[in-house]
Design an enzyme around this catalytic site. Structure first.
Site, PDB file in Angstrom:
ATOM      1  N   GLU A   1       3.223   2.034  -7.213  1.00 36.71           N
ATOM      2  CA  GLU A   1       4.127   3.140  -6.797  1.00 36.71           C
ATOM      3  C   GLU A   1       4.303   3.171  -5.278  1.00 36.71           C
ATOM      4  O   GLU A   1       4.398   4.249  -4.682  1.00 36.71           O
ATOM      5  CB  GLU A   1       3.602   4.500  -7.281  1.00 36.71           C
TER       6      GLU A   1
HETATM    7  C1  LIG Z   1      -1.216  -2.957 -12.538  1.00 36.39           C
HETATM    8  C2  LIG Z   1       0.129  -2.870 -11.881  1.00 36.39           C
HETATM    9  C3  LIG Z   1       1.111  -2.075 -12.454  1.00 36.39           C
HETATM   10  C4  LIG Z   1       2.376  -2.032 -11.862  1.00 36.39           C
HETATM   11  N1  LIG Z   1       3.385  -1.328 -12.492  1.00 36.39           N
HETATM   12  C5  LIG Z   1       4.669  -1.473 -12.044  1.00 36.39           C
HETATM   13  C6  LIG Z   1       5.760  -0.958 -12.800  1.00 36.39           C
HETATM   14  O1  LIG Z   1       5.596  -0.320 -13.836  1.00 36.39           O
HETATM   15  N2  LIG Z   1       7.010  -1.188 -12.333  1.00 36.39           N
HETATM   16  C7  LIG Z   1       7.255  -1.878 -11.186  1.00 36.39           C
HETATM   17  O2  LIG Z   1       8.408  -2.057 -10.835  1.00 36.39           O
HETATM   18  N3  LIG Z   1       6.234  -2.371 -10.441  1.00 36.39           N
HETATM   19  C8  LIG Z   1       4.951  -2.190 -10.849  1.00 36.39           C
HETATM   20  N4  LIG Z   1       3.912  -2.723 -10.122  1.00 36.39           N
HETATM   21  C9  LIG Z   1       4.176  -3.389  -8.856  1.00 36.39           C
HETATM   22  C10 LIG Z   1       3.686  -2.604  -7.660  1.00 36.39           C
HETATM   23  O3  LIG Z   1       4.451  -1.440  -7.479  1.00 36.39           O
HETATM   24  C11 LIG Z   1       3.690  -3.561  -6.456  1.00 36.39           C
HETATM   25  O4  LIG Z   1       2.626  -4.481  -6.666  1.00 36.39           O
HETATM   26  C12 LIG Z   1       3.545  -2.835  -5.148  1.00 36.39           C
HETATM   27  O5  LIG Z   1       4.706  -2.105  -4.860  1.00 36.39           O
HETATM   28  C13 LIG Z   1       3.261  -3.796  -3.970  1.00 36.39           C
HETATM   29  O6  LIG Z   1       4.133  -4.876  -3.970  1.00 36.39           O
HETATM   30  P1  LIG Z   1       3.528  -6.355  -3.828  1.00 36.39           P
HETATM   31  O7  LIG Z   1       2.495  -6.512  -4.868  1.00 36.39           O
HETATM   32  O8  LIG Z   1       4.648  -7.319  -3.841  1.00 36.39           O
HETATM   33  O9  LIG Z   1       2.815  -6.367  -2.432  1.00 36.39           O
HETATM   34  P2  LIG Z   1       3.491  -6.722  -1.025  1.00 36.39           P
HETATM   35  O10 LIG Z   1       4.758  -5.965  -0.898  1.00 36.39           O
HETATM   36  O11 LIG Z   1       3.525  -8.184  -0.865  1.00 36.39           O
HETATM   37  O12 LIG Z   1       2.436  -6.092  -0.016  1.00 36.39           O
HETATM   38  C14 LIG Z   1       1.259  -6.776   0.399  1.00 36.39           C
HETATM   39  C15 LIG Z   1       0.645  -5.980   1.557  1.00 36.39           C
HETATM   40  O13 LIG Z   1       1.542  -5.937   2.668  1.00 36.39           O
HETATM   41  C16 LIG Z   1       1.822  -4.599   3.027  1.00 36.39           C
HETATM   42  N5  LIG Z   1       3.232  -4.483   3.424  1.00 36.39           N
HETATM   43  C17 LIG Z   1       4.299  -4.950   2.777  1.00 36.39           C
HETATM   44  N6  LIG Z   1       5.429  -4.638   3.449  1.00 36.39           N
HETATM   45  C18 LIG Z   1       5.058  -3.943   4.539  1.00 36.39           C
HETATM   46  C19 LIG Z   1       5.757  -3.335   5.628  1.00 36.39           C
HETATM   47  N7  LIG Z   1       7.083  -3.366   5.713  1.00 36.39           N
HETATM   48  N8  LIG Z   1       5.027  -2.718   6.585  1.00 36.39           N
HETATM   49  C20 LIG Z   1       3.689  -2.648   6.502  1.00 36.39           C
HETATM   50  N9  LIG Z   1       2.979  -3.211   5.506  1.00 36.39           N
HETATM   51  C21 LIG Z   1       3.642  -3.840   4.523  1.00 36.39           C
HETATM   52  C22 LIG Z   1       1.508  -3.764   1.794  1.00 36.39           C
HETATM   53  O14 LIG Z   1       1.169  -2.406   2.126  1.00 36.39           O
HETATM   54  C23 LIG Z   1       0.328  -4.538   1.203  1.00 36.39           C
HETATM   55  O15 LIG Z   1      -0.852  -4.135   1.840  1.00 36.39           O
HETATM   56  C24 LIG Z   1       2.623  -2.743 -10.667  1.00 36.39           C
HETATM   57  C25 LIG Z   1       1.618  -3.505 -10.081  1.00 36.39           C
HETATM   58  C26 LIG Z   1       0.392  -3.603 -10.689  1.00 36.39           C
HETATM   59  C27 LIG Z   1      -0.647  -4.486 -10.067  1.00 36.39           C
END
Ligand SMILES: Cc1cc2nc3c(=O)[nH]c(=O)nc-3n(C[C@H](O)[C@H](O)[C@H](O)COP(=O)(O)OP(=O)(O)OC[C@H]3O[C@@H](n4cnc5c(N)ncnc54)[C@H](O)[C@@H]3O)c2cc1C
Length: 537
Positions: free
Chosen positions: A420
């Site tokens: 989220e």
């Molecule tokens: C168990 C689980 C359930 C989920 N359920 C859903 C769902 O139902 N629907 C859905 O759509 N998604 C879902 N997700 C996805 C989840 O919302 C994302 O994993 C999350 O938004 C982070 O995206 P990412 O994993 O690509 O991390 P990234 O975006 O790659 O982030 C990696 C790190 O970099 C940081 N970061 C990234 N961009 C910036 C920035 N601009 N400035 C500062 N820091 C930054 C982040 O804070 C994090 O620490 C789920 C994920 C999991 C693991």
């Protein structure tokens, strides 16, 4: 030790701390609603928590089988009318206020977070559809999403598009009949496929037919697993994640358009998908904060019970063997867990009660909801990880083994600061959108409007007011560096305000409030100092 929903505490917070009043909900009615929910949570959902953790979900031929007992528990949950609690009566909802829906939800999350995720995502889908869907879509889908006969999901994430949704590639092509063909892949979709309900209604963020790049080219589409005439739509679950926790919550890879494209229906206007999705996400973010507090409650209950049973060492006073709860350091851990949980409950219910006021047209309440949403999400979920980790510490070695369930709480809680919108993203939302955008007006209005606080809390308030002023004038680079400690300081302070209010409502809370002020509140001062350093350097 089974989880016992803390219904008396919930009612105390609602009525005595927040002064909740409702023409149709007297104290007895509230107690009855909470009591009934507590039966389902304590007797049905909580015993399934460890089963779900151990057995997890299975995927075969595109079908997901949830662990034994979950499907029946979902049936009981729907038959009890629990899925309909906060929703619009025009579509079969019960129209109860969010202020009451939150304590009820807390029980599902505290008893069994993996189970609770299904209604949580469905709630977001209902809200987005209710706010932005056409009358025809609402009439077709809302009644069944509200009873729980069908469930809703939220499809944002793609391999290259996590925090940055502007690079979403899933695309929509307009068809002659006004529908759209959706093609692409979504990952990490919670309850994207399961065996609870006959239909699953996906809300999918995809690139609009005109294909404008960036977030302005995204629209929201409703893509049901089964179309109205019973045809199977072209969407399938192709994978399940093996993950650290929430094993009973299926985290699905969803493929749209293996057979030419899934049929989708536009929700809201073209290219306003992100705006529509935010209706869903904001709602869900508060609920994720609530999940954090709920799991903190469950971990705290377990640690409190264990500490009374486990005899180790001797009393410094009597020299006789004592349960570990008699040792000062264990007491420190237990009280820390308890006050962080209680503070999180008060701030999340407070935000929920402002959702009701905002829905009734109170614009000031709307500002408070917006200000507090990232704070509740990030602060309560960071505290959940801290509290669950302390829970293991209280147990010692057996906490690290899987036997007690203390380890499951930590594994389950660890996702909360990530999904989220990561907590990093929440802190950016807090400083850029909730503070800098209005030059700190909403935050300062809230801080200055609090009325008299006691001297320590007031001291931190003054420092926080200065920080908010500095944040509202900072350049973007420095603002983003200072964002996390700024949010932590604000959250810790909000907790102190509510701990003090609880003491005003009941003298018995005096010790807990004093502990919070003496042991937890100094974290706010440290975080303010960190934020100030990062703004200046
Ligand atoms: C168990 C689980 C359930 C989920 N359920 C859903 C769902 O139902 N629907 C859905 O759509 N998604 C879902 N997700 C996805 C989840 O919302 C994302 O994993 C999350 O938004 C982070 O995206 P990412 O994993 O690509 O991390 P990234 O975006 O790659 O982030 C990696 C790190 O970099 C940081 N970061 C990234 N961009 C910036 C920035 N601009 N400035 C500062 N820091 C930054 C982040 O804070 C994090 O620490 C789920 C994920 C999991 C693991």
């Amino acid at each position: 030790m089974p989880y016992t929903p803390p219904t008396d505490e919930m009612q105390f917070v609602l009525e005595k701390v927040l002064g909740f009043e409702h023409p149709e909900l007297d104290s007895e009615t509230i107690a009855a609603v909470l009591g009934e929910a507590a039966k389902l949570a304590g007797e049905v959902l909580a015993p399934l928590n460890s089963v779900g953790d151990r057995d997890g979900c299975m995927l075969a031929g595109g079908h997901v089988k949830t662990p034994a007992g979950f499907r029946d528990a979902y049936r009981q949950y729907c038959e009890g009318g629990w899925n309909a609690v906060p929703f619009d009566p025009a579509y079969g909802g019960q129209g109860l206020p969010w202020a009451l829906a939150f304590p009820v939800q807390e029980m599902w999350q505290g008893a069994n977070m993996s189970f609770g995720l299904c209604p949580l995502l469905n709630q977001g889908a209902v809200e987005a559809l209710h706010a932005h869907g056409s009358d025809a879509l609402k009439e077709t889908y809302l009644p069944k999403l509200i009873t729980g006969e069908w469930t809703g999901t939220m499809n944002l994430t793609e391999p290259q598009a996590g925090s940055d949704l502007s690079v979403i590639r899933t695309k929509a092509e307009k068809q002659g009949d006004g529908t759209y063909k959706i093609t692409g892949q979504k990952i990490y979709i919670t309850y994207g496929e399961h065996d609870f309900s006959e239909n699953i209604v996906h809300l999918v963020l995809a690139r609009s037919p005109d294909g404008i790049e960036g977030s302005k080219g995204l629209s929201l589409y409703l893509v049901p697993k089964f179309l109205e005439d019973g045809t199977r739509n072209d969407v399938v679950c192709t994978g399940l994640e093996h993950k650290l926790g929430i094993h009973a919550s299926p985290t699905c890879t969803m493929q749209y358009g293996d057979r030419g494209g899934a049929t989708g229906f536009l929700v809201g206007r073209e290219n306003e998908g992100l705006k529509c999705m935010f209706t869903m996400m904001n709602n869900a973010r508060l609920s994720v904060g609530l999940q954090g507090m709920a799991i903190s409650e469950a971990a705290t209950q377990m640690a409190e019970a264990y500490a009374l049973e486990r005899v180790q060492g001797v009393s410094l006073v009597t020299g006789k063997p004592v349960p570990i709860a008699g040792h000062g350091d264990v007491q420190r851990m237990l009280v820390t867990m308890r006050v962080l949980t209680d503070a999180g409950r008060m701030m999340s219910y407070y935000a929920a009660s402002h959702l009701d006021k905002a829905a009734a047209g109170d614009t000031e309440a709307q500002k408070i909801v917006e200000l507090l949403t990232p704070v509740v999400k990030a602060w309560c979920t960071d505290r959940a990880v801290e509290v669950a980790s302390l829970g293991i510490q209280v147990h010692g070695g057996i906490g690290y083994a899987e036997e007690t369930g203390a380890a499951q709480f930590l594994r389950d809680a660890r996702i909360l600061p990530i999904y989220e919108g990561t907590n990093g993203v929440q802190s950016l939302d807090f400083v850029f959108r909730k503070i800098a955008r209005d030059k700190g007006a909403a935050a300062l209005g809230w801080l200055e409007g609090l009325g008299p606080c006691d001297s320590d809390v007031d001291g931190v308030r003054c420092e926080l007011i200065s920080l908010v002023r500095a944040l509202s004038e900072a350049d973007p680079g420095k603002l983003s560096r200072a964002a996390e400690p700024a949010l932590q300081a604000f959250g810790t302070f909000v907790g102190a305000v509510f701990m003090a209010r609880a003491t005003s409502a009941s003298e018995e809370r005096k010790d807990a409030s004093a502990f919070y002020e003496g042991v937890i509140l100094p974290r706010a001062r440290a975080a303010i100092a960190s934020a100030a350093y990062l703004l200046d350097n």
